[in-house]
Design a protein around this motif. Sequence first.
Motif, PDB file in Angstrom:
ATOM      1  N   ASN A   1     -58.906   0.677  18.152  1.00  0.00           N
ATOM      2  CA  ASN A   1     -58.861  -0.440  17.198  1.00  0.00           C
ATOM      3  C   ASN A   1     -58.611   0.066  15.765  1.00  0.00           C
ATOM      4  O   ASN A   1     -59.243  -0.370  14.803  1.00  0.00           O
ATOM      5  N   GLY A   2     -57.702   1.028  15.665  1.00  0.00           N
ATOM      6  CA  GLY A   2     -57.258   1.509  14.358  1.00  0.00           C
ATOM      7  C   GLY A   2     -58.070   2.629  13.749  1.00  0.00           C
ATOM      8  O   GLY A   2     -57.711   3.156  12.691  1.00  0.00           O
ATOM      9  N   GLU A   3     -59.175   3.033  14.421  1.00  0.00           N
ATOM     10  CA  GLU A   3     -60.080   4.032  13.835  1.00  0.00           C
ATOM     11  C   GLU A   3     -60.041   5.333  14.645  1.00  0.00           C
ATOM     12  O   GLU A   3     -60.109   5.308  15.879  1.00  0.00           O
ATOM     13  N   PHE A   4     -59.942   6.461  13.942  1.00  0.00           N
ATOM     14  CA  PHE A   4     -59.901   7.762  14.611  1.00  0.00           C
ATOM     15  C   PHE A   4     -61.219   8.036  15.320  1.00  0.00           C
ATOM     16  O   PHE A   4     -62.292   7.830  14.772  1.00  0.00           O
ATOM     17  N   ARG A   5     -61.105   8.494  16.581  1.00  0.00           N
ATOM     18  CA  ARG A   5     -62.295   8.805  17.364  1.00  0.00           C
ATOM     19  C   ARG A   5     -62.284  10.292  17.732  1.00  0.00           C
ATOM     20  O   ARG A   5     -61.636  10.709  18.677  1.00  0.00           O
ATOM     21  N   LYS A   6     -63.029  11.054  16.944  1.00  0.00           N
ATOM     22  CA  LYS A   6     -63.094  12.496  17.164  1.00  0.00           C
ATOM     23  C   LYS A   6     -63.702  12.815  18.525  1.00  0.00           C
ATOM     24  O   LYS A   6     -63.326  13.787  19.187  1.00  0.00           O
ATOM     25  N   ASP A   7     -64.680  11.984  18.957  1.00  0.00           N
ATOM     26  CA  ASP A   7     -65.383  12.237  20.216  1.00  0.00           C
ATOM     27  C   ASP A   7     -64.461  12.100  21.431  1.00  0.00           C
ATOM     28  O   ASP A   7     -64.723  12.687  22.486  1.00  0.00           O
ATOM     29  N   LEU A   8     -63.375  11.343  21.295  1.00  0.00           N
ATOM     30  CA  LEU A   8     -62.444  11.148  22.406  1.00  0.00           C
ATOM     31  C   LEU A   8     -61.199  12.025  22.271  1.00  0.00           C
ATOM     32  O   LEU A   8     -60.362  12.060  23.172  1.00  0.00           O
ATOM     33  N   SER A   9     -61.084  12.701  21.129  1.00  0.00           N
ATOM     34  CA  SER A   9     -59.901  13.527  20.852  1.00  0.00           C
ATOM     35  C   SER A   9     -60.153  14.965  21.250  1.00  0.00           C
ATOM     36  O   SER A   9     -61.290  15.385  21.454  1.00  0.00           O
ATOM     37  N   ARG A  10     -59.064  15.712  21.330  1.00  0.00           N
ATOM     38  CA  ARG A  10     -59.212  17.129  21.672  1.00  0.00           C
ATOM     39  C   ARG A  10     -58.013  17.891  21.111  1.00  0.00           C
ATOM     40  O   ARG A  10     -56.863  17.540  21.379  1.00  0.00           O
ATOM     41  N   LEU A  11     -58.304  18.906  20.340  1.00  0.00           N
ATOM     42  CA  LEU A  11     -57.251  19.778  19.829  1.00  0.00           C
ATOM     43  C   LEU A  11     -57.433  21.157  20.419  1.00  0.00           C
ATOM     44  O   LEU A  11     -58.472  21.789  20.248  1.00  0.00           O
ATOM     45  N   ASN A  12     -56.422  21.600  21.161  1.00  0.00           N
ATOM     46  CA  ASN A  12     -56.446  22.962  21.688  1.00  0.00           C
ATOM     47  C   ASN A  12     -56.240  23.924  20.519  1.00  0.00           C
ATOM     48  O   ASN A  12     -56.070  23.508  19.379  1.00  0.00           O
ATOM     49  N   GLU A  13     -56.232  25.197  20.806  1.00  0.00           N
ATOM     50  CA  GLU A  13     -56.077  26.184  19.741  1.00  0.00           C
ATOM     51  C   GLU A  13     -54.715  26.016  19.075  1.00  0.00           C
ATOM     52  O   GLU A  13     -53.675  26.021  19.730  1.00  0.00           O
ATOM     53  N   LEU A  14     -54.737  25.857  17.771  1.00  0.00           N
ATOM     54  CA  LEU A  14     -53.506  25.674  17.012  1.00  0.00           C
ATOM     55  C   LEU A  14     -53.228  26.906  16.152  1.00  0.00           C
ATOM     56  O   LEU A  14     -54.161  27.553  15.676  1.00  0.00           O
ATOM     57  N   PRO A  15     -51.943  27.228  15.940  1.00  0.00           N
ATOM     58  CA  PRO A  15     -51.636  28.325  15.013  1.00  0.00           C
ATOM     59  C   PRO A  15     -52.233  28.049  13.635  1.00  0.00           C
ATOM     60  O   PRO A  15     -52.423  26.889  13.236  1.00  0.00           O
ATOM     61  N   LYS A  16     -52.521  29.097  12.913  1.00  0.00           N
ATOM     62  CA  LYS A  16     -53.164  29.001  11.601  1.00  0.00           C
ATOM     63  C   LYS A  16     -52.356  28.114  10.656  1.00  0.00           C
ATOM     64  O   LYS A  16     -51.134  28.133  10.652  1.00  0.00           O
ATOM     65  N   ASP A  17     -53.052  27.331   9.851  1.00  0.00           N
ATOM     66  CA  ASP A  17     -52.502  26.483   8.792  1.00  0.00           C
ATOM     67  C   ASP A  17     -51.859  25.183   9.286  1.00  0.00           C
ATOM     68  O   ASP A  17     -51.439  24.356   8.488  1.00  0.00           O
ATOM     69  N   ILE A  18     -51.762  25.003  10.611  1.00  0.00           N
ATOM     70  CA  ILE A  18     -51.241  23.727  11.107  1.00  0.00           C
ATOM     71  C   ILE A  18     -52.367  22.697  11.052  1.00  0.00           C
ATOM     72  O   ILE A  18     -53.491  22.961  11.461  1.00  0.00           O
ATOM     73  N   GLU A  19     -52.052  21.531  10.514  1.00  0.00           N
ATOM     74  CA  GLU A  19     -53.061  20.479  10.366  1.00  0.00           C
ATOM     75  C   GLU A  19     -52.708  19.284  11.242  1.00  0.00           C
ATOM     76  O   GLU A  19     -51.605  18.741  11.147  1.00  0.00           O
ATOM     77  N   VAL A  20     -53.642  18.895  12.094  1.00  0.00           N
ATOM     78  CA  VAL A  20     -53.462  17.740  12.972  1.00  0.00           C
ATOM     79  C   VAL A  20     -54.758  16.944  12.938  1.00  0.00           C
ATOM     80  O   VAL A  20     -55.821  17.472  13.255  1.00  0.00           O
ATOM     81  N   GLY A  21     -54.678  15.697  12.527  1.00  0.00           N
ATOM     82  CA  GLY A  21     -55.913  14.914  12.461  1.00  0.00           C
ATOM     83  C   GLY A  21     -55.718  13.524  11.907  1.00  0.00           C
ATOM     84  O   GLY A  21     -54.662  12.908  12.082  1.00  0.00           O
ATOM     85  N   SER A  22     -56.752  13.060  11.210  1.00  0.00           N
ATOM     86  CA  SER A  22     -56.818  11.682  10.727  1.00  0.00           C
ATOM     87  C   SER A  22     -56.254  11.567   9.310  1.00  0.00           C
ATOM     88  O   SER A  22     -56.572  12.373   8.430  1.00  0.00           O
ATOM     89  N   LEU A  23     -55.422  10.557   9.103  1.00  0.00           N
ATOM     90  CA  LEU A  23     -54.882  10.309   7.764  1.00  0.00           C
ATOM     91  C   LEU A  23     -55.999   9.960   6.780  1.00  0.00           C
ATOM     92  O   LEU A  23     -55.920  10.282   5.592  1.00  0.00           O
ATOM     93  N   ALA A  24     -57.063   9.311   7.283  1.00  0.00           N
ATOM     94  CA  ALA A  24     -58.176   8.923   6.414  1.00  0.00           C
ATOM     95  C   ALA A  24     -58.791  10.152   5.735  1.00  0.00           C
ATOM     96  O   ALA A  24     -59.178  10.102   4.562  1.00  0.00           O
ATOM     97  N   VAL A  25     -58.839  11.262   6.469  1.00  0.00           N
ATOM     98  CA  VAL A  25     -59.382  12.501   5.906  1.00  0.00           C
ATOM     99  C   VAL A  25     -58.446  13.045   4.831  1.00  0.00           C
ATOM    100  O   VAL A  25     -58.871  13.489   3.759  1.00  0.00           O
TER     101      VAL A  25
END
Length: 437
Positions: A97-121
């Motif tokens: 419903n438009g809101e980022f849910r960290k508890d349901l998300s999962r980011l595998n290991e990412l190369p250094k300096d790559i940013e993937v996440g919520s626009l609100a942050v």
Amino acid sequence: MSNKDFKQWFIENFQTFEKSLNGEKTESFHEIRKDALSKFSSLNIPTVKDEEWKYTNISPVIKHNFNIVPPKTDVAPEIIGKFLFDKLEHHLLVFVNGEFRKDLSRLNELPKDIEVGSLAVAIKNNHPALLKHFGKCAEDSNNLFTALNSAFTKDGAFILVPKGKIVEDPIHIIFLNIAGEEKFITQPRNLFIAEDNSQVTVIEHYASDSDGIYLNNTVTEIYVGENAVVDHIKLQEESLKSFHIGRMEVDQERNSAFSSHLISTGAEFSRNEFTTRFNGQGGESMLNGLFMIKDEQFFDAHTMIDHAMPNCNSHEHYKGILQDKARGVFNGKVMVRPDAQKTNAFQENNSILLSDDAVMNSKPQLEIFADDVKCSHGATVGKLDEEAKFYLKSRGIGEESATAMLIHAFASDVIKTIKIEPLREYLEEIITKRFNQ
């Protein structure tokens, strides 16, 4: 509700939205929102008298009063699991419903300096890349729904891939809307930045696990730096009572490669606007689409490929399968500007009508202001090939199976261009279920 009432509803409820920001209205980004609200209030709601909306009647959307702040809801991980296709081997961002849910998300290991996440942050941190790129691709002065999205921007996906970095696994973003009795609007704002010599694949997935009424008003901006490669898939599996208005704007720099694949089965009303611009020479762009609509669904694809620079190639192929009383629109424009010599542009739209009541309006356009170019465009609208069906039936294949096989073959032209095998299999399954193969 009148056009005036629709606009007034959002203007009057802007303060309600501000309260939901938890003090963020004092941040500098809020000036961007207020400026967009001012633009929204001065723009007219499009009607069928506007050339770009000639076949698209917006009245089913604007008759509703949508709640500005969507309800919070609990979601079991199993529901998210319905929309996954490779056992979580990809990176996953989930919005409910438009809101980022960290508890349901999962980011595998990412190369250094790559940013993937919520626009609100990124907004909260006044991220320099956000301030540099936000609103630059998708300008909101002449687009009512983009201005509305900018005014009510709260969250969405933010991806920054710095120079020379490669994201090996796809980034899968699920926007799940769950509507009960309450009608609401979500306005995801996505910003994907691939700097020079970088590579990334993004899946933008709109889904619903309910049959409620809601409006998804989305804007996605994509910056493709010099020699960068971006592969983008947009997948729509939404409530058949929902409305979807989406805009994607892409800026491509020198020698960049961008590909887009839109697969749509959902929403009562769906409008997708895609624009890609070549800002440097040597660029490659591919826009592919497949929409499958039934009952009284409406789907509209408006695309624009802007060849502003020489020595660029574009390839566009949209296909539609329409059942029952469904209505489709394809309006694809290729603009070749005066300095864009050595342009190579191909555009095609093919649609199959599976009933006498289905309607398809197709308008491929070429505007060429350069002389040393290779450009072609075309459109076909018709029924299934009866000769091919007769051939299959003569080999002992039943009527339904023959029809399903021909539809599958027609659709696979678009699906086979998607590089992610588990996603191709997921889409093949959707087609199989849809046409009872």
